[in-house]
Structure formats: C-alpha cells, structure tokens
Design a protein around this motif. Structure first.
Motif, PDB file in Angstrom:
ATOM      1  N   ILE A  84       0.845  -1.201   0.000  1.00  0.00           N
ATOM      2  CA  ILE A  84       0.000   0.000   0.000  1.00  0.00           C
ATOM      3  C   ILE A  84       0.877   1.246   0.000  1.00  0.00           C
ATOM      4  CG2 ILE A  84      -1.681   1.334   1.316  1.00  0.00           C
ATOM      5  CD1 ILE A  84      -2.823  -1.317   2.318  1.00  0.00           C
ATOM      6  N   GLY A  85       1.916   1.245   0.858  1.00  0.00           N
ATOM      7  CA  GLY A  85       2.812   2.396   0.922  1.00  0.00           C
ATOM      8  C   GLY A  85       3.508   2.663  -0.390  1.00  0.00           C
ATOM      9  N   GLU A  86       3.944   1.602  -1.051  1.00  0.00           N
ATOM     10  CA  GLU A  86       4.599   1.757  -2.354  1.00  0.00           C
ATOM     11  C   GLU A  86       3.636   2.329  -3.384  1.00  0.00           C
ATOM     12  OE1 GLU A  86       6.991  -1.001  -5.653  1.00  0.00           O
ATOM     13  OE2 GLU A  86       6.480  -1.816  -3.671  1.00  0.00           O
ATOM     14  N   SER A  87       2.396   1.883  -3.327  1.00  0.00           N
ATOM     15  CA  SER A  87       1.395   2.388  -4.259  1.00  0.00           C
ATOM     16  C   SER A  87       1.074   3.855  -3.979  1.00  0.00           C
ATOM     17  CB  SER A  87       0.121   1.546  -4.161  1.00  0.00           C
ATOM     18  OG  SER A  87      -0.821   1.932  -5.139  1.00  0.00           O
ATOM     19  N   VAL A  88       1.008   4.228  -2.686  1.00  0.00           N
ATOM     20  CA  VAL A  88       0.772   5.629  -2.326  1.00  0.00           C
ATOM     21  C   VAL A  88       1.860   6.518  -2.906  1.00  0.00           C
ATOM     22  CG1 VAL A  88       0.764   7.272  -0.412  1.00  0.00           C
ATOM     23  CG2 VAL A  88      -0.559   5.175  -0.232  1.00  0.00           C
ATOM     24  N   VAL A  89       3.105   6.087  -2.754  1.00  0.00           N
ATOM     25  CA  VAL A  89       4.240   6.865  -3.273  1.00  0.00           C
ATOM     26  C   VAL A  89       4.143   7.032  -4.787  1.00  0.00           C
ATOM     27  CG1 VAL A  89       6.737   6.873  -3.593  1.00  0.00           C
ATOM     28  CG2 VAL A  89       5.766   6.248  -1.378  1.00  0.00           C
ATOM     29  N   LYS A  90       3.736   5.980  -5.471  1.00  0.00           N
ATOM     30  CA  LYS A  90       3.609   6.052  -6.923  1.00  0.00           C
ATOM     31  C   LYS A  90       2.519   7.033  -7.337  1.00  0.00           C
ATOM     32  CE  LYS A  90       5.405   1.466  -8.079  1.00  0.00           C
ATOM     33  NZ  LYS A  90       5.101   0.132  -8.659  1.00  0.00           N
ATOM     34  N   PHE A  91       1.356   6.953  -6.666  1.00  0.00           N
ATOM     35  CA  PHE A  91       0.267   7.878  -7.007  1.00  0.00           C
ATOM     36  C   PHE A  91       0.663   9.322  -6.703  1.00  0.00           C
ATOM     37  CE2 PHE A  91      -2.672   4.138  -6.790  1.00  0.00           C
ATOM     38  CZ  PHE A  91      -3.256   4.318  -8.033  1.00  0.00           C
ATOM     39  N   LEU A  92       1.300   9.549  -5.556  1.00  0.00           N
ATOM     40  CA  LEU A  92       1.712  10.907  -5.212  1.00  0.00           C
ATOM     41  C   LEU A  92       2.760  11.422  -6.197  1.00  0.00           C
ATOM     42  CD1 LEU A  92       1.968  10.808  -1.308  1.00  0.00           C
ATOM     43  CD2 LEU A  92       0.233  11.940  -2.711  1.00  0.00           C
ATOM     44  N   GLY A  93       3.630  10.528  -6.657  1.00  0.00           N
ATOM     45  CA  GLY A  93       4.635  10.927  -7.633  1.00  0.00           C
ATOM     46  C   GLY A  93       4.027  11.392  -8.943  1.00  0.00           C
ATOM     47  N   VAL A  94       2.880  10.809  -9.315  1.00  0.00           N
ATOM     48  CA  VAL A  94       2.197  11.221 -10.539  1.00  0.00           C
ATOM     49  C   VAL A  94       1.464  12.538 -10.315  1.00  0.00           C
ATOM     50  CG1 VAL A  94       0.452  10.583 -12.234  1.00  0.00           C
ATOM     51  CG2 VAL A  94       1.982   8.846 -11.321  1.00  0.00           C
ATOM     52  N   TYR A  95       0.866  12.709  -9.115  1.00  0.00           N
ATOM     53  CA  TYR A  95       0.128  13.940  -8.821  1.00  0.00           C
ATOM     54  C   TYR A  95       1.034  15.159  -8.674  1.00  0.00           C
ATOM     55  CZ  TYR A  95      -4.186  11.377  -7.700  1.00  0.00           C
ATOM     56  OH  TYR A  95      -5.307  10.604  -7.753  1.00  0.00           O
ATOM     57  N   ALA A  96       2.196  14.963  -8.037  1.00  0.00           N
ATOM     58  CA  ALA A  96       3.018  16.081  -7.584  1.00  0.00           C
ATOM     59  C   ALA A  96       3.334  17.128  -8.651  1.00  0.00           C
ATOM     60  CB  ALA A  96       4.310  15.543  -6.967  1.00  0.00           C
ATOM     61  N   PRO A  97       3.746  16.765  -9.875  1.00  0.00           N
ATOM     62  CA  PRO A  97       4.128  17.794 -10.861  1.00  0.00           C
ATOM     63  C   PRO A  97       3.026  18.801 -11.159  1.00  0.00           C
ATOM     64  CG  PRO A  97       4.871  15.634 -11.577  1.00  0.00           C
ATOM     65  CD  PRO A  97       3.972  15.405 -10.402  1.00  0.00           C
ATOM     66  N   THR A  98       1.773  18.349 -11.134  1.00  0.00           N
ATOM     67  CA  THR A  98       0.674  19.286 -11.405  1.00  0.00           C
ATOM     68  C   THR A  98       0.062  19.842 -10.126  1.00  0.00           C
ATOM     69  OG1 THR A  98      -0.816  17.369 -11.568  1.00  0.00           O
ATOM     70  CG2 THR A  98       0.031  18.308 -13.628  1.00  0.00           C
ATOM     71  N   GLN A  99      -0.010  19.025  -9.068  1.00  0.00           N
ATOM     72  CA  GLN A  99      -0.739  19.461  -7.884  1.00  0.00           C
ATOM     73  C   GLN A  99       0.019  20.461  -7.025  1.00  0.00           C
ATOM     74  OE1 GLN A  99      -3.820  18.650  -7.844  1.00  0.00           O
ATOM     75  NE2 GLN A  99      -4.160  20.056  -6.134  1.00  0.00           N
ATOM     76  N   LEU A 100       1.333  20.357  -6.971  1.00  0.00           N
ATOM     77  CA  LEU A 100       2.098  21.309  -6.176  1.00  0.00           C
ATOM     78  C   LEU A 100       1.896  22.756  -6.651  1.00  0.00           C
ATOM     79  CD1 LEU A 100       5.414  19.367  -5.463  1.00  0.00           C
ATOM     80  CD2 LEU A 100       3.672  20.060  -3.818  1.00  0.00           C
ATOM     81  N   PRO A 101       2.068  23.052  -7.945  1.00  0.00           N
ATOM     82  CA  PRO A 101       1.802  24.435  -8.382  1.00  0.00           C
ATOM     83  C   PRO A 101       0.337  24.824  -8.259  1.00  0.00           C
ATOM     84  CG  PRO A 101       2.291  23.013 -10.266  1.00  0.00           C
ATOM     85  CD  PRO A 101       2.627  22.234  -9.048  1.00  0.00           C
ATOM     86  N   LEU A 102      -0.583  23.876  -8.487  1.00  0.00           N
ATOM     87  CA  LEU A 102      -1.997  24.191  -8.358  1.00  0.00           C
ATOM     88  C   LEU A 102      -2.351  24.558  -6.922  1.00  0.00           C
ATOM     89  CD1 LEU A 102      -3.773  21.519 -10.615  1.00  0.00           C
ATOM     90  CD2 LEU A 102      -3.574  23.967 -11.026  1.00  0.00           C
ATOM     91  N   SER A 103      -1.744  23.884  -5.951  1.00  0.00           N
ATOM     92  CA  SER A 103      -2.033  24.198  -4.551  1.00  0.00           C
ATOM     93  C   SER A 103      -1.538  25.598  -4.189  1.00  0.00           C
ATOM     94  CB  SER A 103      -1.389  23.155  -3.638  1.00  0.00           C
ATOM     95  OG  SER A 103       0.021  23.186  -3.738  1.00  0.00           O
ATOM     96  N   ILE A 104      -0.423  26.008  -4.772  1.00  0.00           N
ATOM     97  CA  ILE A 104       0.078  27.367  -4.540  1.00  0.00           C
ATOM     98  C   ILE A 104      -0.898  28.388  -5.122  1.00  0.00           C
ATOM     99  CG2 ILE A 104       1.928  28.992  -5.099  1.00  0.00           C
ATOM    100  CD1 ILE A 104       3.849  26.592  -5.080  1.00  0.00           C
ATOM    101  N   VAL A 105      -1.390  28.108  -6.330  1.00  0.00           N
ATOM    102  CA  VAL A 105      -2.374  29.003  -6.951  1.00  0.00           C
ATOM    103  C   VAL A 105      -3.638  29.096  -6.096  1.00  0.00           C
ATOM    104  CG1 VAL A 105      -3.883  29.313  -8.949  1.00  0.00           C
ATOM    105  CG2 VAL A 105      -1.517  28.601  -9.286  1.00  0.00           C
ATOM    106  N   GLU A 106      -4.088  27.968  -5.559  1.00  0.00           N
ATOM    107  CA  GLU A 106      -5.289  28.007  -4.716  1.00  0.00           C
ATOM    108  C   GLU A 106      -5.062  28.840  -3.457  1.00  0.00           C
ATOM    109  OE1 GLU A 106      -8.525  25.155  -2.425  1.00  0.00           O
ATOM    110  OE2 GLU A 106      -7.235  24.313  -3.982  1.00  0.00           O
ATOM    111  N   GLY A 107      -3.881  28.710  -2.860  1.00  0.00           N
ATOM    112  CA  GLY A 107      -3.586  29.524  -1.688  1.00  0.00           C
ATOM    113  C   GLY A 107      -3.628  31.008  -2.002  1.00  0.00           C
TER     114      GLY A 107
END
Length: 260
Positions: free
Chosen positions: A210-233
């Motif tokens: 489960i932990g390995e899968s979480v890391v994989k999903f977060l790795g796919v999200y991070a490139p788009t979600q990190l800048p989007l979260s800054i924009v939302e803030g």
C-alpha cells in the motif's frame, strides 16, 4: 496619438486573450479526467468511505441550520464559497488513469465556516459535477467527499488555528499556507484511497504494498498538484482581501477579524 493607438491595441489584445481563455475553459474535457471516476473503486470501498462521511455530514447540516437561523448575512458568503468550490474543482488537469489534478476550493470555506459545514458544500458540488459534468461519480461520491470536502478542510482548519491563534502568524499568510497545504492533503488522501484499493503487487495486500502504491500515485500527482495548490492559496487570500473590502459586515458576522 501613437500612445493612445498602442493603448487601444493593448486593450484589444487583452480582450481577445480573455475571450480565448474563456472559450478554452468552457470546452468540456474527456470524461476520464475526474476526481475518482465512476466504478473505479470496488463497491465495498465505496460503501465504507460513504459511511465514514456520514457523521461529518450530519454535524454539517446542523451547523448550517444554526448558522442560517442566527446569521442571515452568512448566506451570501456561504453561497459564494459553494460557487468557489464548484468553479475551482471543475478545472481539471488529467494526471493518472482514474483520477486527475485540480484545485479543490474547499480551503476558503473551511477558513470561513469550518470543516463540517464545508463537507455539505463539497458533497453538493460533487453531486452536481458527477451528474452534469461526468466529473467524479456517484458510486465514488463517499471517497471523493472524504478527500476533498472533509480531510483537506480538517487540515486547513487545524493549520489556521495553529498559525494564526497559537503562533500569531499574519492572518493572510495563515490563509495561504492553510489552503495550500489543505489542497495538497486532499491528494494525499486520494492517493491513499487509490492505493488501498489497488496496492502494488496484487497478490500481497500488505502495508508495504500500500505504501509503495501511495508513493507512486503521489509521484504522478506532484508535478501538477504542487503548483496548483500554490495558486489556490493565492486565490483564497485574494478572495479574503476582496471580502474585507466589499463584505465587511458579512465577515464580521462570522467573527472574522480584519487584523493582519
């Protein structure tokens, strides 16, 4: 004369650019770009996540009824917060099969009204998006509600209390970080939900898989979600600044201090 001509041309360019952006945002995207899509989670997980949401939704209904009964001015901000959630969470960027990256918009509501009230606004938005926009699904409504309208707002409320009350941080700075990190936490929960249903190595259901899968999903999200979260803030802070200027009485009715 040349100055006025260049100014006129600049205004035409801005108008055309704004129109092009509006048209681009209005074009519907493919149906597989959504929160957690219809049918993507096993039925048992759908039921479980829905059951977890029920206590928060019950308390949210009670809080909204009490809020409306005691403070009619809050209705304007409540409606605006719901619209803010709908617009931001509808602008989606596909990131992985079965889900997507997008701003949540729930941080602003959590800052103003709290997490349980936000859960009601969030589930209403998610129902409309699932029915009208094919964004998310009805079977996955519980999972999407918990991640976007409960988990993220809970962290936002905690961070606002910690930063502005305990650490005495500038209130607008607190709004920025609380909304930004609340957005990111939503995707941490979504990654966990997906990993729980689809752990790495389907023959072994362990914490490591489960932990390995979480890391994989977060790795796919991070490139788009990190800048989007800054924009939302940033957007959340701008909305708060506008409210302090044009909706002062409504904010005061929520016991919001303008002190920064």
């Amino acid at each position: 004369m040349n100055f006025f001509r260049s100014l006129y041309r600049g205004e035409k360019f801005i108008l055309a650019f704004g129109f092009a952006v509006a048209v681009f945002l209005a074009v519907p995207t493919v149906a597989d770009a959504m929160h957690i899509m219809e049918g993507y989670l096993p039925i048992g997980y759908c039921i479980a996540w829905g059951a977890i949401c029920i206590p928060f939704l019950v308390v949210g209904v009670m809080k909204i009824r009490r809020l409306v009964a005691n403070n009619r001015r809050a209705l304007i901000l409540l409606a605006m917060s719901g619209a803010f959630i709908f617009v931001l969470s509808s602008l989606k960027i596909p990131s992985v099969t079965g889900s997507c990256s997008h701003m949540t918009g729930t941080g602003l509501s959590a800052v103003l009204f709290g997490a349980t009230t936000t859960s009601i606004l969030g589930i209403i938005v998610l129902i409309f998006q699932a029915i009208l926009l094919a964004h998310g699904g009805l079977t996955t409504l519980g999972a999407n509600t918990f991640s976007m309208a409960i988990g993220g707002p809970l962290l936002t409320v905690f961070l606002m209390w910690l930063l502005s009350k305990r650490l005495k941080v500038n209130k607008k700075v607190s709004v920025f970080f609380a909304c930004m990190l609340g957005d990111w936490f939503t995707y941490c929960i979504t990654a966990f939900q997906l990993a729980l249903a689809y752990p790495t190595g389907t023959t072994q259901f362990t914490s490591a898989s489960i932990g390995e899968s979480v890391v994989k999903f977060l790795g796919v999200y991070a490139p788009t979600q990190l800048p989007l979260s800054i924009v939302e803030g940033i957007l959340s802070v701008l909305i708060i600044i506008a409210m302090e200027r044009f909706a002062t009485r409504e904010l005061r009715s929520l016991s919001w201090s303008e002190a920064s």
